[in-house]
Motif scaffolding. Structure first.
Motif, PDB file in Angstrom:
ATOM      1  N   SER A   3       0.800  -1.206  -0.055  1.00 33.02           N
ATOM      2  CA  SER A   3      -0.086   0.051   0.055  1.00 33.02           C
ATOM      3  C   SER A   3       1.056   1.208   0.016  1.00 33.02           C
ATOM      4  CB  SER A   3      -0.769  -0.040   1.316  1.00 33.02           C
ATOM      5  OG  SER A   3      -1.708   1.208   1.146  1.00 33.02           O
ATOM      6  N   ILE A   4       0.590   2.017  -1.065  1.00 36.21           N
ATOM      7  CA  ILE A   4       1.545   3.354  -0.997  1.00 36.21           C
ATOM      8  C   ILE A   4       0.523   4.642  -0.924  1.00 36.21           C
ATOM      9  CG2 ILE A   4       2.931   4.608  -2.758  1.00 36.21           C
ATOM     10  CD1 ILE A   4       3.587   1.964  -3.934  1.00 36.21           C
ATOM     11  N   LEU A   5       1.090   5.622  -0.060  1.00 39.04           N
ATOM     12  CA  LEU A   5       0.238   6.901   0.138  1.00 39.04           C
ATOM     13  C   LEU A   5       0.998   7.734  -0.790  1.00 39.04           C
ATOM     14  CD1 LEU A   5      -1.365   8.740   1.750  1.00 39.04           C
ATOM     15  CD2 LEU A   5       0.120   8.901   3.361  1.00 39.04           C
ATOM     16  N   ILE A   6       0.127   8.512  -1.532  1.00 42.38           N
ATOM     17  CA  ILE A   6       0.763   9.605  -2.310  1.00 42.38           C
ATOM     18  C   ILE A   6       0.112  11.048  -1.851  1.00 42.38           C
ATOM     19  CG2 ILE A   6       0.478  10.627  -4.875  1.00 42.38           C
ATOM     20  CD1 ILE A   6      -0.593   7.909  -5.661  1.00 42.38           C
ATOM     21  N   VAL A   7       1.078  11.715  -1.492  1.00 44.80           N
ATOM     22  CA  VAL A   7       0.894  13.098  -0.794  1.00 44.80           C
ATOM     23  C   VAL A   7       1.434  14.094  -2.023  1.00 44.80           C
ATOM     24  CG1 VAL A   7       1.278  14.723   1.186  1.00 44.80           C
ATOM     25  CG2 VAL A   7       1.182  12.205   1.322  1.00 44.80           C
ATOM     26  N   CYS A  29      -3.592   5.338  -1.761  1.00 45.91           N
ATOM     27  CA  CYS A  29      -4.454   6.258  -1.085  1.00 45.91           C
ATOM     28  C   CYS A  29      -3.553   7.813  -1.212  1.00 45.91           C
ATOM     29  CB  CYS A  29      -4.417   6.044   0.269  1.00 45.91           C
ATOM     30  SG  CYS A  29      -5.381   4.330   0.814  1.00 45.91           S
ATOM     31  N   GLU A  30      -4.602   8.832  -1.178  1.00 43.34           N
ATOM     32  CA  GLU A  30      -4.249  10.084  -1.810  1.00 43.34           C
ATOM     33  C   GLU A  30      -4.424  11.017  -0.692  1.00 43.34           C
ATOM     34  OE1 GLU A  30      -5.760  11.193  -5.783  1.00 43.34           O
ATOM     35  OE2 GLU A  30      -6.782   9.268  -5.537  1.00 43.34           O
ATOM     36  N   ALA A  31      -3.577  12.226  -0.503  1.00 45.16           N
ATOM     37  CA  ALA A  31      -3.750  13.182   0.292  1.00 45.16           C
ATOM     38  C   ALA A  31      -3.148  14.477  -0.203  1.00 45.16           C
ATOM     39  CB  ALA A  31      -2.930  12.976   1.782  1.00 45.16           C
ATOM     40  N   ARG A  32      -3.829  15.683   0.104  1.00 44.58           N
ATOM     41  CA  ARG A  32      -3.259  16.884  -0.714  1.00 44.58           C
ATOM     42  C   ARG A  32      -1.938  17.723   0.161  1.00 44.58           C
ATOM     43  NH1 ARG A  32      -6.840  18.733  -4.550  1.00 44.58           N
ATOM     44  NH2 ARG A  32      -8.810  17.670  -4.852  1.00 44.58           N
ATOM     45  N   SER A  33      -2.156  17.404   1.355  1.00 48.23           N
ATOM     46  CA  SER A  33      -1.163  17.975   2.195  1.00 48.23           C
ATOM     47  C   SER A  33      -0.608  16.914   3.457  1.00 48.23           C
ATOM     48  CB  SER A  33      -1.664  18.977   2.764  1.00 48.23           C
ATOM     49  OG  SER A  33      -2.913  18.858   3.733  1.00 48.23           O
ATOM     50  N   PHE A  46       1.292   2.054   5.934  1.00 49.44           N
ATOM     51  CA  PHE A  46       1.721   1.913   4.405  1.00 49.44           C
ATOM     52  C   PHE A  46       3.000   1.289   4.324  1.00 49.44           C
ATOM     53  CE2 PHE A  46      -1.365   5.472   4.662  1.00 49.44           C
ATOM     54  CZ  PHE A  46      -2.193   5.123   3.731  1.00 49.44           C
ATOM     55  N   SER A  47       3.341   0.778   2.986  1.00 49.40           N
ATOM     56  CA  SER A  47       4.562   0.416   2.875  1.00 49.40           C
ATOM     57  C   SER A  47       5.630   1.273   2.086  1.00 49.40           C
ATOM     58  CB  SER A  47       4.463  -0.783   1.705  1.00 49.40           C
ATOM     59  OG  SER A  47       3.657  -1.947   2.115  1.00 49.40           O
ATOM     60  N   LEU A  48       4.998   2.438   1.879  1.00 56.96           N
ATOM     61  CA  LEU A  48       5.909   3.628   1.256  1.00 56.96           C
ATOM     62  C   LEU A  48       4.835   4.626   1.006  1.00 56.96           C
ATOM     63  CD1 LEU A  48       8.291   4.577  -0.429  1.00 56.96           C
ATOM     64  CD2 LEU A  48       7.331   3.600  -2.577  1.00 56.96           C
ATOM     65  N   ILE A  49       5.623   5.960   1.145  1.00 51.03           N
ATOM     66  CA  ILE A  49       5.123   7.326   0.823  1.00 51.03           C
ATOM     67  C   ILE A  49       5.702   7.822  -0.085  1.00 51.03           C
ATOM     68  CG2 ILE A  49       4.585   9.445   2.139  1.00 51.03           C
ATOM     69  CD1 ILE A  49       4.176   7.936   4.944  1.00 51.03           C
TER      70      ILE A  49
END
Length: 451
Positions: A3-7, A29-33, A46-49
């Motif tokens: 699972s990867i988080l995109i900021v 998963c996504e986030a703006r900030s 998460f495995s990676l950000i």
């Protein structure tokens, strides 16, 4: 599934990243900030950000501390070399230039996930208090061997190039062992004349030879109950090797000129930069002694193979020199950081320490240390012939003709970015028809960081 988080605050970039990663069967998963990410998710899940450097509210580098053990990949612009190296120093696992190349990004993601997964279940001991620092995979392997072998009395053979810290490793083994309260005796076998080495190690009786005016018990006996570290053990003469073998087999030492032996309880740690097996074949090292000391083998990686460790070591050595010379506040300039990570350091940590001492002496107070103060020539690089042959055979097909209508600077940038993953700096320079030093200078001018 990883699972990867995109900021990322730009919708189109965030959407492109999500589509690219989902296509590789990653969960995203996504986030703006950063605040948005903290409000929605638990970062440890998460495995990676993957985060942009510039975000509304707080920079992406703030995630490095907030994420704990989760690796953070920072995206930054080509031109921002200073920002790129700072993110690495702050603990980012890697950085990707924007606009990003899809293949380059996916390669980085796969590499990071592959490297971090095996390391998580195995926590390496903290040996920073013993003078050993660095968190590269190569050093984690060293730390874990030290942790396991230190609890035993097994003989350890440390192998590594000059300046890689063999004495520090020996000291860490001793200090982490049950023998830590006793003596650690360090002996450089190459620094003692051949005619004196036996007397120094094993002691002698009064009158045993000319000049022996008093009896001396020797360094092996002095290490009784503790650890004896023999650096450059390959330099021992054959007669001394025979005596050392007796110490290891019989647990006793007999001084020169004596008819009596005394029992000793000594743990031996030996080190060398030579190939002892080859010395055995040449008759210059006893084969029975080699197998006796080669119970646990500890290979110390050269500095050029330790990745981001080099910046951590450089910072530590610079702080040490600033304290020693009473010059506080000195920092490495971006061009010095890139030079340090580009140069191959044949003398390893010792050469880096000397270079930083020189730079600290010559640098003005409250100033930055620049590349020219380090006194290193990037064109002087030793190439491993076998590696060089392999690399050349694998890149013969590379086309180095500039496309029509493309400026030389644009062509240089495009060529380096396209091939730097597959080629060494030497091969890049050779294909471009320039020197390694010229390649480095053009990287500086065009703001292309070396990975």
């Amino acid at each position: 599934m990883d699972s990867i988080l995109i900021v990322e605050d730009e919708d189109n970039i965030r959407s492109s990243l999500k589509k690219l990663l989902n296509g590789q069967h990653f969960s995203t998963c996504e986030a703006r900030s950063i605040q948005d990410a903290l409000d929605q998710f638990e970062l440890s899940d998460f495995s990676l950000i993957i985060s942009d450097l510039r975000l509304p509210g707080a920079p992406g580098t703030d995630l490095i501390q907030l994420a704990g053990d989760v690796p953070v990949l920072i995206m930054t612009s080509y031109a921002s070399l200073k920002s790129a190296v700072e993110t690495m120093r702050m603990g980012a696992v890697d950085y990707i230039p924007k606009p990003f190349d899809p293949k380059e990004l996916l390669d980085a993601v796969h590499r990071i996930l592959e490297n971090t997964k095996p390391a998580r279940p195995m926590k390496a001991p903290d040996l920073s208090g013993r003078g050993m620092i660095g968190s590269s995979q190569a050093m984690k392997a060293v730390y874990n061997i030290i942790q396991k072998v230190a609890k035993t009395d097994a003989t350890v053979l440390i192998h590594g190039e000059t300046g890689t810290g063999k004495e520090l490793a020996a000291s860490a083994i001793h200090n982490e062992s049950p023998r830590a309260r006793k003596q650690l005796i360090c002996v450089n076998c190459a620094a003692i004349p051949e005619t004196l080495i036996e007397a120094e190690l094993f002691g002698h009786e009064k009158g045993a030879f000319t000049g022996a005016t008093d009896a001396r018990k020797g360094l092996v006996a002095a290490a009784d109950g503790g650890t004896l570290f023999l650096d450059e053990v390959g330099e021992l003469p054959l007669e001394a090797q025979a005596r050392l073998l007796r110490v290891l087999q019989e647990k006793e030492v007999r001084p020169i000129g004596s008819v009596k032996s005394r029992k000793v309880d000594v743990r031996l740690v030996a080190a060398t930069h030579r190939n002892l097996k080859k010395l055995c074949e040449q008759g210059r090292f006893r084969e029975d002694l080699f197998y006796r000391i080669n119970v646990v083998n500890l290979d110390l990686p050269p500095l050029r193979e330790r990745g981001k460790d080099i910046l951590e070591i450089a910072d530590m050595l610079l702080a040490k020199q600033c304290e020693k010379l009473n010059k506080h506040g000195l920092k490495l300039a971006p061009d010095a950081i890139q030079a340090i990570t580009t140069y191959r350091w044949p003398g390893n940590i010792r050469e880096l320490e000397n270079s930083l001492e020189r730079a600290t002496i010559l640098c003005d107070d409250n100033d930055q240390i620049t590349h020219d103060l380090l006194g290193i020539d990037l064109s002087l690089v030793e190439i491993d012939e076998s590696t060089s042959r392999t690399t050349h055979s694998s890149i013969r097909h590379v086309n180095t003709d500039p496309p029509e209508g493309l400026s030389l600077e644009d062509y240089f940038t495009q060529f380096v970015l396209e091939h730097q993953e597959a080629m060494s700096e030497t091969d890049l320079a050779r294909k471009l028809g320039i020197s390694r030093k010229c390649l480095w200078e053009r990287r500086q001018k065009l703001g292309i960081p070396r990975k």
